[in-house]
Every structure is written in C-alpha cells, then in structure tokens.
Design a protein around this motif. Structure first.
Motif, PDB file in Angstrom:
ATOM      1  N   ILE A   7     -26.662 -13.758 -13.199  1.00 18.03           N
ATOM      2  CA  ILE A   7     -25.772 -14.379 -14.193  1.00 18.03           C
ATOM      3  C   ILE A   7     -24.316 -14.139 -13.787  1.00 18.03           C
ATOM      4  CG2 ILE A   7     -25.169 -14.484 -16.645  1.00 18.03           C
ATOM      5  CD1 ILE A   7     -27.985 -13.418 -17.272  1.00 18.03           C
ATOM      6  N   PRO A   8     -23.634 -15.201 -13.297  1.00 21.40           N
ATOM      7  CA  PRO A   8     -22.281 -15.002 -12.759  1.00 21.40           C
ATOM      8  C   PRO A   8     -21.226 -14.818 -13.851  1.00 21.40           C
ATOM      9  CG  PRO A   8     -23.339 -16.972 -11.824  1.00 21.40           C
ATOM     10  CD  PRO A   8     -24.111 -16.573 -13.050  1.00 21.40           C
ATOM     11  N   ARG A   9     -20.837 -13.579 -14.044  1.00 19.83           N
ATOM     12  CA  ARG A   9     -19.730 -13.263 -14.955  1.00 19.83           C
ATOM     13  C   ARG A   9     -19.148 -11.910 -14.542  1.00 19.83           C
ATOM     14  NH1 ARG A   9     -22.048 -11.016 -20.456  1.00 19.83           N
ATOM     15  NH2 ARG A   9     -20.098 -11.906 -21.188  1.00 19.83           N
ATOM     16  N   PRO A  10     -17.892 -11.650 -14.917  1.00 15.80           N
ATOM     17  CA  PRO A  10     -17.189 -10.503 -14.332  1.00 15.80           C
ATOM     18  C   PRO A  10     -17.899  -9.159 -14.515  1.00 15.80           C
ATOM     19  CG  PRO A  10     -15.638 -11.971 -15.413  1.00 15.80           C
ATOM     20  CD  PRO A  10     -17.001 -12.499 -15.738  1.00 15.80           C
ATOM     21  N   TYR A  48     -27.571 -10.537  -5.430  1.00 14.52           N
ATOM     22  CA  TYR A  48     -27.150 -10.955  -6.778  1.00 14.52           C
ATOM     23  C   TYR A  48     -26.181 -12.129  -6.717  1.00 14.52           C
ATOM     24  CZ  TYR A  48     -26.470 -10.376 -11.798  1.00 14.52           C
ATOM     25  OH  TYR A  48     -26.459 -10.570 -13.160  1.00 14.52           O
ATOM     26  N   ARG A  49     -26.635 -13.197  -6.015  1.00 14.42           N
ATOM     27  CA  ARG A  49     -25.776 -14.386  -5.897  1.00 14.42           C
ATOM     28  C   ARG A  49     -26.548 -15.626  -6.313  1.00 14.42           C
ATOM     29  NH1 ARG A  49     -23.689 -11.611  -1.308  1.00 14.42           N
ATOM     30  NH2 ARG A  49     -21.516 -11.098  -1.730  1.00 14.42           N
ATOM     31  N   TYR A  50     -25.855 -16.503  -7.027  1.00 13.25           N
ATOM     32  CA  TYR A  50     -26.447 -17.770  -7.488  1.00 13.25           C
ATOM     33  C   TYR A  50     -26.465 -18.735  -6.299  1.00 13.25           C
ATOM     34  CZ  TYR A  50     -26.887 -21.796 -10.792  1.00 13.25           C
ATOM     35  OH  TYR A  50     -27.280 -22.920 -11.479  1.00 13.25           O
ATOM     36  N   TYR A  51     -27.377 -18.476  -5.342  1.00 18.13           N
ATOM     37  CA  TYR A  51     -27.424 -19.217  -4.094  1.00 18.13           C
ATOM     38  C   TYR A  51     -28.497 -20.297  -4.131  1.00 18.13           C
ATOM     39  CZ  TYR A  51     -24.423 -16.543  -0.850  1.00 18.13           C
ATOM     40  OH  TYR A  51     -23.378 -15.990  -0.178  1.00 18.13           O
ATOM     41  N   ASN A  52     -28.201 -21.420  -3.493  1.00 18.86           N
ATOM     42  CA  ASN A  52     -29.221 -22.427  -3.216  1.00 18.86           C
ATOM     43  C   ASN A  52     -30.030 -22.006  -1.989  1.00 18.86           C
ATOM     44  OD1 ASN A  52     -28.411 -24.115  -5.300  1.00 18.86           O
ATOM     45  ND2 ASN A  52     -26.823 -25.056  -4.023  1.00 18.86           N
ATOM     46  N   TYR A  56     -22.802  -5.155 -10.045  1.00 19.36           N
ATOM     47  CA  TYR A  56     -23.400  -5.400  -8.720  1.00 19.36           C
ATOM     48  C   TYR A  56     -22.643  -4.639  -7.639  1.00 19.36           C
ATOM     49  CZ  TYR A  56     -24.306  -7.513  -4.242  1.00 19.36           C
ATOM     50  OH  TYR A  56     -24.580  -7.672  -2.913  1.00 19.36           O
ATOM     51  N   LYS A  57     -21.318  -4.600  -7.743  1.00 16.42           N
ATOM     52  CA  LYS A  57     -20.499  -3.914  -6.724  1.00 16.42           C
ATOM     53  C   LYS A  57     -20.900  -2.445  -6.593  1.00 16.42           C
ATOM     54  CE  LYS A  57     -16.179  -6.285  -5.767  1.00 16.42           C
ATOM     55  NZ  LYS A  57     -16.947  -7.166  -4.946  1.00 16.42           N
ATOM     56  N   ALA A  79     -16.473 -19.753 -13.375  1.00 19.67           N
ATOM     57  CA  ALA A  79     -16.261 -21.181 -13.121  1.00 19.67           C
ATOM     58  C   ALA A  79     -17.338 -21.779 -12.220  1.00 19.67           C
ATOM     59  CB  ALA A  79     -14.884 -21.366 -12.488  1.00 19.67           C
ATOM     60  N   GLN A  80     -17.858 -20.988 -11.285  1.00 19.81           N
ATOM     61  CA  GLN A  80     -18.817 -21.523 -10.296  1.00 19.81           C
ATOM     62  C   GLN A  80     -20.060 -22.154 -10.928  1.00 19.81           C
ATOM     63  OE1 GLN A  80     -21.766 -18.867  -8.628  1.00 19.81           O
ATOM     64  NE2 GLN A  80     -20.400 -17.129  -8.886  1.00 19.81           N
TER      65      GLN A  80
END
Ligand code: FAD
Ligand code: UDP
Length: 372
Positions: free
Chosen positions: A310-313, A341-345, A319-320, A166-167
């Motif tokens: 790429i944010p998905r489960p 591994y984060r979609y960070y600004n 990544y964990k 969702a993010q």
C-alpha cells in the motif's frame, strides 16, 4: 548441496532460478508454499476447460524490448491490447478517461481541443502532486474524480485517495483522443499458452529443483545452501520485528456462464456500486474460443493473502526499516513485489530480477541478452 535457495516461484523467483541455472550453471532449489508455480500470474483451465487467471487478470505490457525478448525465449506471444470500461451514471464508458468518455457521459460532441478547454475549466490546480487525489483533481476536476476515482479507490485500498501516494491513480492517465486502450506500452501481449506454461519452460532445467507446498519457514534450517533469494514478504522474513507492513488483500469469486459472452469489454470497473471493484471476462484476454465463458469478481479486503503493497508515506518509512535490516543480511537478497514492498507490474519485477542476476553473476555474464 544447492548454490541458491529461492523462496517463491513467481516472476521474481523464476527469472532468477532460470538465469542462475542456465547462464551461471548454479544449482538452485526453488520453494513455494503454494501448490503451483507462477505466483500471482498463475493461470489454469477451470472445470469447464476455460483458461482463467486464479488471482485476477494479468495482462503483460512493457516498453522494454530486452524484457519482452527475454520472456519470448519461453513462450510464443498472442498480441493483445487490453480495454476497460467503467460503469458511471448507469453507462459503460471507456477507462482511462478519453474524448469518448466525456462525450458519452455528458452528451457532448467535443473535439480534442474542446476536451482540453473543458477539463482545464474544471481542473483544480495543485502546487504539487503528492497524493492520489491531487493527481486526479488537478487533471480532470472534482466531479470526474468523484465519479471515476474516489469510490473505486476507497473500495480497492480501504483508504481515501488523499491518503495514498500519487503513483496509485497516476497509473491511469487521461487522454485527449479516442485511444481506448488501457496501456500504451510498445509491447502488449499474452503468453500464447498461458503464463503457467511459460513458467514451466523457464523452470525446466536440470540445475533447478522445485519444491511446492513448502513454506520456507519450515525448511530454512534444513537446506544446505549459502545464499537465499527471498521473494515473499520482507516483514515476515524478519518476524515482523518492526511491526507488520500493511498489504491490501482480495477475495476472488470465479463464475462460469453458459453463454458465449458475458459483458461488452474484457474488464468492467464498478467504482460506485457493489462490493467488488471489477469483473474480468477471461476469453477476451486469452483469445480462447468456447461456448461458455468464465469471469472473476474482485472483492478487496483487509485480511488474507498479500496482493498489494500500500503506497503511502507511513508504509514507506516502515519498509525502510526492513530494507536497512536486509542490507545487513548479505546472504539474503530480497526481490519482487513483496520482497521490496513495491507496487510493481510483471515487467518491472522481471527487470528487477534480471538486474539482481547481473549483480550476482558479475560483469562477465551476459545478463539481459543471454539466450539459450
Ligand atoms: P508473486 O507472484 O507474489 O510470487 C511470490 C511467491 O512467493 C508466491 O507464489 C508465494 O506463494 C511465495 N511465497 C511467499 N512467501 C513464501 C514462503 N514463506 N515460503 C514459500 N513461498 C513463499 N502485473 C502486470 O504487469 N499486469 C497486470 O495486468 C497485473 N494484474 C494484476 C492483478 C492483480 C489482482 C494482482 C494482485 C497483481 C497484478 N499484477 C499485474 C502484478 C503482478 O502480479 C506482479 O507484478 C508479479 O506477479 C509479482 O511477482 P513476484 O514474483 O514478485 O511475486
Ligand atoms: N482507479 C480508479 N478507478 C478506476 C480504475 C482505477 O479509481 O476505474 C484507481 C484505483 O485507485 C486503482 C488505481 O487507479 O487502484 C490503479 O488502477 P489499476 O487498474 O492500474 O490497478 P490494478 O490493476 O493494479 O489493480
């Protein structure tokens, strides 16, 4: 002998180098495999003398006064409110979707209450907002989802919104007013002389040595140093032992046009046409005056430099595994967009780096607010 080896001269690496050198008086070696500092925020003048962002448009925005004033030690700011238009049904309308977007698209004259009524009549309620599709269809319904989000997302990520967390689409809100700014953060500004100039000031310290065109993997065994800060891909650090983490890549096509203005907005998005997602015209962002204008097209691809986690489960689970390994590697600290591994600004990466500094430096160092 260095106290710290820092891999990467982007925001994460440069903030840590600056703090460790200046506040904690540590000797720091910063290496980057690219030929320049500033990571993906790198900007430079092109052959026509126009300031461009080589790796796509970077607009600074944050709600954190601490982060804004921290960076303000290294640059003057130019106030800048970013605006984006999106090409839908042959029209350029404001993005995020707002009152004008709906009225212009459908030839209506709704007021904010009318827009709320309209959207609630077309929205598809979802019990939980899990995917990027859920977020959009639950707020604006299927038709607007198809016009504005579905194809852009498929092009940008190579995945359907229903396959992404969702993010991703939640970054772009819906507004029931006429506010056409892309961001609503309290602080929105561009470094007055560019990002690279700001990074130059951050890294200009006798305790910092900078080695460019240098891949960590080539020198890691030769550097006498006890602690490493790693801002590259975490999977690569561990030789992809659990398999590679997926990243989305981009190809950039830069052009200069010999007229003062190319398009009617700083960024124009193209969800439904072309292989590129958006065109950015840099002079809007930088405020530069010039008789010509430079633009960039972004073409998403599966292969190339890693620009987006790429944010998905499935990717979070992979990544964990790397994160657990990182926790067992106490002399190496992973930070930044690729390192965690984060979609960070940008501001989130600065905040993350300042937090790591506070941890490394201990409670006696005034981490966030320390000034020259
Ligand atoms: P990076 O900037 O990627 O820096 C990592 C550095 O490490 C790189 O320079 C790389 O060369 C180096 N490196 C990696 N591996 C090695 C190695 N083995 N040896 C040596 N060096 C290595 N954020 C915003 O806030 N606003 C925006 O408008 C915005 N727009 C964006 C547009 C695009 C197209 C992209 C891709 C990103 C955008 N971002 C934006 C996000 C922003 O770029 C990042 O948040 C920020 O740059 C991340 O900083 P970082 O230091 O974590 O990573
Ligand atoms: N998005 C979209 N249509 C648009 C703009 C954004 O579908 O016109 C979606 C798309 O999935 C995109 C995400 O929203 O990747 C986040 O957009 P943003 O502009 O924040 O992306 P970034 O600047 O990080 O590439």
């Amino acid at each position: 002998m260095f106290d710290y080896l820092i891999v990467g001269a982007g925001f994460a690496g440069s903030v840590l180098a600056e703090r460790l050198a200046r506040v904690a008086n540590k000797k720091v070696l910063v290496v980057d495999r690219r030929s320049h500092i500033a990571g993906n925020a790198y900007d430079c003048h092109d052959q026509h003398g126009i300031l461009i962002h080589r790796y796509g448009p970077h607009i600074f925005h944050t709600n954190s006064a601490d982060i804004f004033s921290y960076l303000g030690q290294f640059t003057e700011w130019r106030q800048y409110q970013h605006r984006v238009k999106v090409c839908v049904d042959g029209r350029l309308v404001p993005m995020p979707i707002n009152l004008d977007t709906i009225n212009e698209l459908y030839g209506l004259r709704l007021d904010p209450e009318g827009m709320k009524r309209y959207l609630s009549s077309v929205a598809e309620p979802r019990p939980e907002l899990v995917t990027s599709e859920d977020v959009v269809v639950a707020s604006v319904g299927r038709e607007l989802y198809e016009k504005f989000f579905r194809n852009y997302t498929r092009k940008q990520w190579g995945l359907d919104p229903s396959e992404l967390d969702a993010q991703v689409t939640a970054r772009v809100p819906v507004r029931y007013n006429r506010d056409d700014r892309y961001f609503t953060d309290k602080f929105q500004a561009m470094p007055a002389r560019g990002f690279t100039h700001m990074f130059g000031n951050m890294l200009d310290h006798p305790n910092i040595k900078l080695l460019l065109n240098c891949d960590y993997r080539e020198i890691s065994r030769e550097i006498p140093c006890t602690t490493t800060i790693y801002t590259g891909q975490i999977d690569q650090y561990f030789d992809c032992c659990f398999g590679p983490l997926p990243y989305r890549c981009l190809n950039f096509k830069h052009e200069t046009h010999h007229r003062p203005v190319f398009q009617s907005a700083p960024v124009v998005n193209y969800p439904n046409e072309y292989d590129y997602t958006r065109i950015t015209e840099f002079k809007y962002l930088t405020g530069q005056e010039h008789a010509s204008t430079s633009i960039v097209y972004e073409f998403p691809t599966a292969e190339g430099d890693p620009y987006y986690p790429i944010p998905r489960p499935a990717n979070a689970a992979l990544y964990k595994q790397y994160q657990a390994l990182a926790e067992k590697t106490p002399d190496v600290h992973f930070v930044g967009r690729l390192g965690t591994y984060r979609y960070y600004n940008m501001d989130q990466v600065v905040g993350q780096a300042l937090t790591l500094f506070a941890r490394l430096a201990g409670p006696n160092q005034a981490a966030l607010r320390a000034v020259a």
